[in-house]
Design a protein around this motif. Structure first.
Motif, short mmCIF file in Angstrom:
data_model
loop_
_atom_site.label_atom_id
_atom_site.label_comp_id
_atom_site.label_asym_id
_atom_site.label_seq_id
_atom_site.Cartn_x
_atom_site.Cartn_y
_atom_site.Cartn_z
N MET A 1 0.85 -1.19 0.00
CA MET A 1 0.00 0.00 0.00
C MET A 1 0.88 1.23 0.00
N ALA A 2 0.52 2.18 -0.80
CA ALA A 2 1.35 3.39 -0.93
C ALA A 2 1.13 4.34 0.22
N PRO A 3 2.08 5.28 0.42
CA PRO A 3 1.88 6.31 1.44
C PRO A 3 0.63 7.11 1.17
N LEU A 4 -0.04 7.47 2.21
CA LEU A 4 -1.26 8.25 2.09
C LEU A 4 -0.94 9.70 1.84
N PRO A 5 -1.40 10.28 0.72
CA PRO A 5 -1.10 11.69 0.45
C PRO A 5 -2.05 12.61 1.19
N THR A 6 -1.64 13.82 1.35
CA THR A 6 -2.53 14.86 1.82
C THR A 6 -2.56 15.95 0.79
N ALA A 7 -3.60 16.76 0.82
CA ALA A 7 -3.67 17.86 -0.13
C ALA A 7 -2.48 18.77 0.06
N PRO A 8 -1.73 19.02 -1.02
CA PRO A 8 -0.49 19.79 -0.87
C PRO A 8 -0.75 21.26 -0.61
N PRO A 18 7.16 26.26 10.59
CA PRO A 18 8.44 25.99 11.18
C PRO A 18 9.00 24.70 10.75
N ALA A 19 8.08 23.78 10.37
CA ALA A 19 8.50 22.41 10.25
C ALA A 19 9.50 22.24 9.14
N PRO A 20 10.65 21.68 9.44
CA PRO A 20 11.61 21.44 8.39
C PRO A 20 11.13 20.37 7.45
N LEU A 21 11.70 20.32 6.29
CA LEU A 21 11.28 19.36 5.28
C LEU A 21 12.28 18.22 5.24
N PRO A 22 11.88 16.97 4.84
CA PRO A 22 10.51 16.68 4.41
C PRO A 22 9.59 16.37 5.58
N THR A 23 8.66 17.26 5.82
CA THR A 23 7.64 17.05 6.82
C THR A 23 6.43 16.44 6.15
N GLN A 471 20.54 18.15 4.13
CA GLN A 471 21.47 17.07 3.78
C GLN A 471 20.71 15.85 3.27
N TYR A 472 19.60 15.57 3.90
CA TYR A 472 18.76 14.43 3.46
C TYR A 472 18.26 14.66 2.04
N LYS A 473 17.85 15.90 1.76
CA LYS A 473 17.35 16.23 0.41
C LYS A 473 18.46 16.10 -0.63
N LEU A 474 19.70 16.32 -0.22
CA LEU A 474 20.83 16.17 -1.14
C LEU A 474 21.20 14.71 -1.35
N GLY A 475 20.58 13.82 -0.62
CA GLY A 475 20.88 12.39 -0.75
C GLY A 475 21.92 11.91 0.24
N ASN A 476 22.36 12.78 1.13
CA ASN A 476 23.35 12.39 2.14
C ASN A 476 22.62 11.83 3.36
N VAL A 477 22.04 10.65 3.17
CA VAL A 477 21.15 10.09 4.19
C VAL A 477 21.91 9.78 5.48
N GLU A 503 9.85 11.60 10.97
CA GLU A 503 9.41 11.78 9.58
C GLU A 503 10.43 11.22 8.60
N LEU A 504 11.72 11.42 8.89
CA LEU A 504 12.73 10.84 8.01
C LEU A 504 12.71 9.32 8.07
N LEU A 505 12.51 8.79 9.27
CA LEU A 505 12.40 7.33 9.41
C LEU A 505 11.18 6.81 8.65
N LEU A 506 10.08 7.53 8.73
CA LEU A 506 8.88 7.14 7.99
C LEU A 506 9.13 7.18 6.50
N ASP A 507 9.85 8.20 6.06
CA ASP A 507 10.17 8.31 4.64
C ASP A 507 10.98 7.10 4.17
N GLN A 508 11.76 6.51 5.07
CA GLN A 508 12.55 5.32 4.75
C GLN A 508 11.80 4.02 5.06
N GLN A 509 10.53 4.16 5.44
CA GLN A 509 9.66 3.03 5.76
C GLN A 509 10.16 2.22 6.96
N LYS A 510 10.81 2.90 7.88
CA LYS A 510 11.20 2.28 9.14
C LYS A 510 10.08 2.58 10.14
#
Length: 638
Positions: A1-8, A18-23, A471-477, A503-510
């Protein structure tokens, strides 16, 4: 099942919250960008089981239209004799020659009879066609003659008139073509959707076009053949030209689904009409709605993005306006935002006795105007603040955000440069300029500014967090995750790092780790006023993605709304959860609320777009219930 989107949200959202990305916000934005067509065309096309987002599979076939309009010509049986291999003895595999010959004779007789009937039918049709080929409509049989014709002859005459109308259409003689189609409709006993649809096409080519008549004819065609795509497209185009965009979205959406999302023009038309419809409704809502502050979660998050500066000190003989301004700042400190707004407005009306106090007042009022989406009013107040006190760095930084909101990036960077000229050592300047670079995707420049801000003040949590996210957005996980672990040690009593790390852990499906982090964030901030409800919404996303537990996800979002009834991300997530359950009515209700909570026109347009995409899909399932079963059998694409 894919991640649930919200209206952008709008693209500028990271500057304000305030929330840093990716929030939650940025993940929704990324999902929306990657699945734009599906959001608009298929996000609410749900199976009866409500098991997610569906599109047509290539193996599924379109159901045949009703026989009355399946073809403009007569159907042929197309029977074929079966041929069987003869054995060397003269017998076939199944029996003696005689047993084979007898049924063959009957079959041949039947075919001869069919061929003869077809020949006679074609001859009659040809005769009528020849009579009318060069004739004017006045030469068509009169009422008496028509009354004496058989139904078969009338239907053949109607087909011939249609053919003549087609020829006239190809010659762009639309008026005479309409006459032929009209007469074809009058004389034919068996009504054909093609007659109405072709006449509708003529009306769109009149000068000026007669779109109302086109719609009426397409209505008749679709009564005869509900899945007649040409008629759907023609009606949709006419409705769009009549300014009836909501109905046009309905028809373009139906066309797109029936054609299994293969018609790019129809897909583009859905998006175009949805955009016009949403912009029109958003502008109307903005004109008529009362100014309203966003949720306490949003306001406190925005205010937290600025380092606190000393509380205003009243002059010796403070005026009534001075005293009221102090009340405004007291209310602000207590997170009583509605009273803070009332007091600052009252203080300005009463009159503030000293210049610095006036600059503070216009800064505060401009901030609240910005938060309610009044960017022009915010700009005006912040300019007054700077006229009174040109060295007020916070007003320079805030007006930069306003310029970004207004789409004027050049002025925003000019504001930052002005702030630096007045105080090059103010860390807020570099943090907020870093946010602008982040939005623009210039992550290296963003990191440089975050690091500069941190070098001036390493106690401000958001510069650390935002740098790690960049750094995460640059791919430096690995580097980003290591940075977050350091942040967690540096700020052990703050809930925000756990939420953002989750949120970063969720993005990695942990999933297990992310849920633990959201729980930790909630525990640390349970006594905070106002409470940060974003970890609840993030946890809802995590449990949904991890366990497909819609009930728990919905309960967590509901809990967030009990704490903060105007939390826009909780509302948007509930809308998508409703879609996942196939509950379109509930989803539409949440999208409507999302539009009402929207701070800017862009956010409002997004919510209205999703609302009406869902309405169109609901209308499709109502009008084509037989296709709802097919939809329930299609595989989800995400």
């Amino acid at each position: 099942m894919a991640p649930l989107p919200t209206a952008p949200p709008t693209a500028l959202a990271p500057v304000i919250p305030p929330a840093p990305l990716p929030t939650l916000v940025s993940r929704a934005q990324r999902w929306a960008e990657d699945n734009h067509r599906l959001i608009l065309l298929g996000c609410a096309v749900l199976a009866a089981s409500g098991a997610g987002y569906y599109i047509y599979s290539t193996s599924s076939s379109r159901p045949p239209p009703p026989s009355s309009s399946a073809s403009s010509g007569s159907a042929k049986s197309g029977k074929k004799r079966s041929k069987k291999k003869k054995s060397k003895t003269g017998n076939d595999d199944d029996g003696p020659i005689l047993e084979e010959i007898i049924p063959l004779i009957s079959e041949v007789k039947e075919e001869v009879k069919e061929v003869k009937e077809e020949k006679e039918e074609e001859e009659v049709k040809e005769e009528v066609k020849k009579e009318l080929e060069n004739a004017h409509l006045a030469d068509i049989p009169d009422e008496t003659t028509l009354a004496g014709m058989t139904n078969t002859e009338k239907n053949k005459l109607g087909a011939t008139l249609k053919d003549r109308g087609n020829k006239l259409y190809s010659k762009r003689d639309f008026i005479k073509a309409v006459e032929c189609y009209t007469k074809a409709i009058e004389v034919s006993v068996r009504k054909d959707a093609v007659f109405y649809s072709n006449r509708a096409a003529c009306y769109t080519n009149f000068n000026p076009p007669e779109y109302d008549k086109c719609v009426a004819d397409c209505d008749e065609a679709l009564k005869l053949d509900p899945v007649y795509v040409k008629a759907l497209k023609r009606r949709a185009t006419a409705l769009e030209n009549l300014g009836r965009d909501e109905e046009a979205v309905r028809d373009f959406t139906a066309t797109t689904i029936i054609e299994r999302f293969q018609d790019d023009m129809a897909a583009a038309s859905v998006e175009r009409c949805l955009k016009k419809l949403a912009q029109k409704k958003a502008q109307e809502m903005l004109r008529t709605r009362e100014p309203k502050l966003p949720s306490p979660t949003f306001i406190s998050s925005y205010l937290a993005a600025f380092r606190p500066h000393p509380k205003v000190e009243l002059p010796f003989n403070a005026s009534q306006g001075d005293q009221t301004l102090l009340l405004a700042f007291d209310a602000l400190g207590a997170a009583d935002y509605s009273h803070a707004v009332s007091f600052v407005n009252e203080a300005i009306e009463q009159g503030i006795s000293w210049k610095e106090g006036q600059a503070e007042a216009y800064n505060l009022r401009g901030t609240f105007k910005f938060l309610i989406g009044d960017s022009e009013g915010a700009k005006e107040d912040l300019e007054k603040s700077l006229d009174l006190m040109p060295t007020f760095v916070q007003s320079w930084v805030k007006i930069a955000s306003v310029h970004m909101e207004l789409g004027d990036a050049a002025s925003a960077f000019g504001d930052f440069e002005a702030a630096i000229r007045h105080n090059a050592d103010d860390p807020d300047i570099y943090y907020h300029r870093g946010q602008v670079y982040f939005i623009m995707g210039e992550f290296d420049k963003a990191i440089a500014d975050y690091n500069k801000s941190t070098s001036l003040d390493d106690t401000f949590i958001f510069t650390h967090v935002q740098s790690a996210v960049a750094q995460y957005k640059l791919g430096n996980v690995a580097q980003s995750m290591a940075a977050f672990r350091r942040i967690l040690k540096q700020f052990p009593d703050r809930g925000e790092p756990s939420n953002y790390y989750g949120e970063l852990l969720l993005d990695q499906q942990k999933f297990d780790e992310s849920i633990s982090r959201f729980d930790r964030s909630l525990e640390l901030d349970k006594d905070k006023n106002p409470r940060n409800v974003l970890p609840l919404v993030n946890k809802a996303l995590a449990v949904f993605q991890f366990k497909q537990d819609l009930a728990q996800a919905e309960a967590l979002c509901t809990e967030a709304l009990n704490i903060d009834p105007d939390c826009d991300v909780a509302v948007a997530t509930l809308a998508q959860l409703s879609l996942q359950q196939g509950n379109l009515d509930e989803a539409i209700k949440w999208f409507e609320k999302s539009a009402k909570l929207a701070r800017t026109e862009g956010e409002m347009v997004n919510a209205i777009t999703y609302e009406h995409a869902s309405r169109a899909q609901k209308e499709f399932l109502k009008n084509y219930p037989e296709l709802g079963t097919r939809l329930s059998q299609l595989a989800t694409t995400m």
